[in-house]
Every structure is written in structure tokens, then in C-alpha cells.
Design an enzyme around this catalytic site. Structure first.
Site, short mmCIF file in Angstrom:
data_model
loop_
_atom_site.label_atom_id
_atom_site.label_comp_id
_atom_site.label_asym_id
_atom_site.label_seq_id
_atom_site.Cartn_x
_atom_site.Cartn_y
_atom_site.Cartn_z
N LYS A 153 3.99 9.46 8.42
CA LYS A 153 3.56 9.18 9.79
C LYS A 153 4.53 9.60 10.87
O LYS A 153 4.43 10.66 11.47
CB LYS A 153 3.30 7.67 9.94
N ASP A 157 9.37 2.77 -0.17
CA ASP A 157 8.33 3.41 0.64
C ASP A 157 8.55 2.99 2.09
O ASP A 157 8.23 1.88 2.50
CB ASP A 157 6.95 2.97 0.14
N TYR A 194 0.85 -1.18 0.00
CA TYR A 194 0.00 0.00 0.00
C TYR A 194 0.89 1.23 0.00
O TYR A 194 1.84 1.31 0.78
CB TYR A 194 -0.89 -0.01 1.25
C1 LIG Z 1 3.71 1.98 3.35
C2 LIG Z 1 2.72 3.10 3.26
N1 LIG Z 1 2.89 4.03 2.30
C3 LIG Z 1 2.05 5.10 2.19
C4 LIG Z 1 0.98 5.25 3.06
C5 LIG Z 1 0.07 6.43 2.91
O1 LIG Z 1 0.32 7.33 3.95
P1 LIG Z 1 -0.81 8.37 4.41
O2 LIG Z 1 -1.86 7.59 5.12
O3 LIG Z 1 -0.07 9.32 5.31
O4 LIG Z 1 -1.32 9.05 3.18
C6 LIG Z 1 0.78 4.31 4.07
C7 LIG Z 1 -0.35 4.47 5.01
O5 LIG Z 1 -0.67 3.61 5.78
C8 LIG Z 1 1.67 3.21 4.19
O6 LIG Z 1 1.52 2.29 5.14
#
Ligand SMILES: Cc1ncc(COP(=O)(O)O)c(C=O)c1O
Length: 294
Positions: free
Chosen positions: A269, A241, A148
């Protein structure tokens, strides 16, 4: 189970919420359907514990989905937030604190010469992909099934997180052309990755280096190295990521722990200590493709 009684305050709030919020929640994961119950509404948290509106106390293994490495309401974090908020919360102009935070991230994260900060991981991942497409002049992005990277159109294909747990394969509303530019490959499958890089003109391979949105599935020995090698071989950028792994698997994240360097690193986060903050980081050459310099 605490909080599952129909006359609980959580149940009453959920009923109210369902009138004004889609599904009663502001993110599918908060619906708690994957664990077969209605959502708990949380009143407060301190350290490793949270308390719901019915007074039930829980040890919190979620910690805001990874954001709260220091636990809830850590006194030092709280003091900083209160002191900063007292001086105003948003200016639409740069501040010294942004520079200090960027310097600290650049000091820790391998390959992070420069950053562009955003409010969410979704925006940071979008920016990373746009940079990769601009740099390579190509469109296709390889992502891994169940991973994700936020809820931008092209990255929703076979996403993990709330979408996997609720069994929604992809989202209506995503244009076919956008979805077609995303190639989804099974995680830890070397042959599938090699095939995908041979068959497509790839702008970027984007991966959670320690995928947590499909359950924690560690990379097989050599798999992160393979991502790097395949990206190099086909002229694509490797985007790590690290929204969940950043600062956690090592002070410098997966890039430090594995020794595999992403061309771009997405952070989220945890960067805001529980408040919305995120960034894309990488080389000066790449980051200076962004406006106002690029
Ligand atoms: C690995 C990863 N990338 C991107 C995101 C997206 O981040 P945001 O919720 O701050 O938009 C998340 C959110 O859970 C994530 O776990």
C-alpha cells in the site's frame, strides 16, 4: 445519513455496479456491510477529506486502508506521479526509480538488505511464505486468528478485514491440503503459540505486528519478542507483515518501534503512495534465493 437515500447517485451507481461487479464492489470491505449501509461511491479526495458522488464531504479516517499517509492528492505526490506517467507507465524492464525506492526502503527498514517488489501485499506475502518454505524445507505456516495477509489460498483461514466483518470463516475453493498447512493461533496467546511450534514443523510465523485487520489489537508486552524467540527456537522464519504498520508506527515500521526484527518484512500500500506497489524485504542471503539468482 448522507448518501443513504435510495435516489442518491451512490445508490444508482451501486445498482449498476451490481450488474457487472460481484457484489457491486471490487473488495468485500468496500461493500460497507459492517457499518450497515450500501457503499458510497467516491468522486474525489483532497488532503483529509473525500467527497462522494452526491457531493457529501467526509473526513476520511480510512485513507485507502492505510495507503495514504500523506492524505489524498498531496501536491508533491501528485506532481511526481504526473511527471513519471508522462514518461510511460510500464516497460516490462527495470527502471532507475525502482532502485531508488528500494535503496530508501533498505535505508529505513531494519533487516531489509534487499527487496523483491510486487504489485500487491498479497503477492509479497505469498513470496515471503514461499521463501520461508524453501529455506526451511518445511510447509506449515503459523498465522494469527483475525489477521489478514491478502487473499492467497493458504492465508485465508480465519482472516480479518472484509472476511471477519462479513463473518465468512474461510473460503470455499481453497484446497484442503493448502488449508491444512496453515495453523491458526489466537493473537497474544503465548501458550497457544508455544504449543503450535512444538506440535508442527513450522516454516514461518507470519504476523501483523500491530494487527489492524481485527480492529487494532496491540501486542501484549513481550509478545513480539516471544514471536522472535519461538521462531528461533523451532528454526522457523519470522515474517512481519507491515502492510499497515510499515512506515507508520515508526519510519522503519514495527521492526524499528519494537526492536523485534523479522527475517522477512512484507510492505504494501503505502509504498506506492496510493498506487499499487508492495515488496518483501529481508537479508541478502534469503532474498538471493529468488530467481534469477536463486
Ligand atoms: C496486513 C495486510 N497484509 C496484506 C494485505 C494484502 O495487501 P493487498 O491488498 O495489497 O494485496 C493487506 C491488505 O489489506 C493487509 O492489511
Amino acid at each position: 445519513m448522507p448518501g443513504s437515500l435510495n435516489d442518491s447517485r451512490s445508490a444508482a451507481l451501486y445498482a449498476r455496479a451490481c450488474d457487472v461487479l460481484a457484489g457491486g464492489v471490487n473488495s468485500p470491505v468496500r461493500a460497507m456491510r459492517a457499518i450497515g449501509r450500501d457503499p458510497l461511491f467516491i468522486e474525489r479526495g483532497a488532503g483529509a477529506e473525500i467527497v462522494d458522488v452526491d457531493g457529501n464531504v467526509y473526513v476520511d479516517y480510512v485513507c485507502s486502508w492505510g495507503a495514504l499517509i500523506a492524505g489524498h492528492a498531496h501536491p508533491e505526490v501528485l506532481a511526481s506521479v504526473v511527471a513519471a506517467a508522462a514518461g510511460g507507465t510500464s516497460f516490462g524492464a527495470p527502471t532507475a526509480r525502482e532502485v531508488e525506492l528500494a535503496e530508501e526502503v533498505a535505508r529505513r527498514v531494519p533487516g531489509a538488505e534487499m527487496l523483491r517488489m510486487t504489485s500487491s501485499g498479497t503477492e509479497a506475502a505469498m513470496t515471503a511464505i514461499r521463501l520461508a518454505r524453501a529455506r526451511t524445507g518445511r510447509e506449515v505456516v503459523i498465522k494469527f486468528a483475525g489477521s489478514y495477509h491478502g487473499h492467497s489460498d493458504g492465508l485465508l483461514a480465519q482472516a480479518g478485514s472484509g472476511l471477519a466483518t462479513q463473518g465468512i470463516p474461510a473460503s470455499p475453493g481453497v484446497p484442503a491440503a493448502t488449508a491444512a498447512a496453515t495453523v491458526v493461533v489466537p493473537w497474544n496467546d503465548a501458550a497457544a503459540l508455544e504449543r503450535a511450534t512444538e506440535q508442527h514443523a513450522v516454516a514461518a510465523i507470519i504476523a501483523e505486528p500491530y494487527p489492524a485487520n481485527m480492529g487494532l489489537i496491540a501486542p501484549r508486552d513481550g509478545y513480539l519478542e516471544l514471536l522472535r524467540a519461538q521462531a528461533d527456537a523451532c528454526g522457523a522464519l519470522l515474517i512481519l507483515d507491515e502492510v499497515i504498520s510499515g512506515f507508520r508506527v515508526a519510519p522503519g515500521g514495527a521492526g524499528e518501534r519494537s526492536g523485534v526484527r523479522g527475517d522477512l518484512v512484507v510492505l504494501g500500500k503505502i509504498l506506492g503512495g496510493g498506487l499499487p506497489a508492495a515488496a518483501v524485504a529481508g537479508s541478502r542471503e534469503l532474498l538471493e534465493m529468488l530467481a534469477p539468482v536463486g
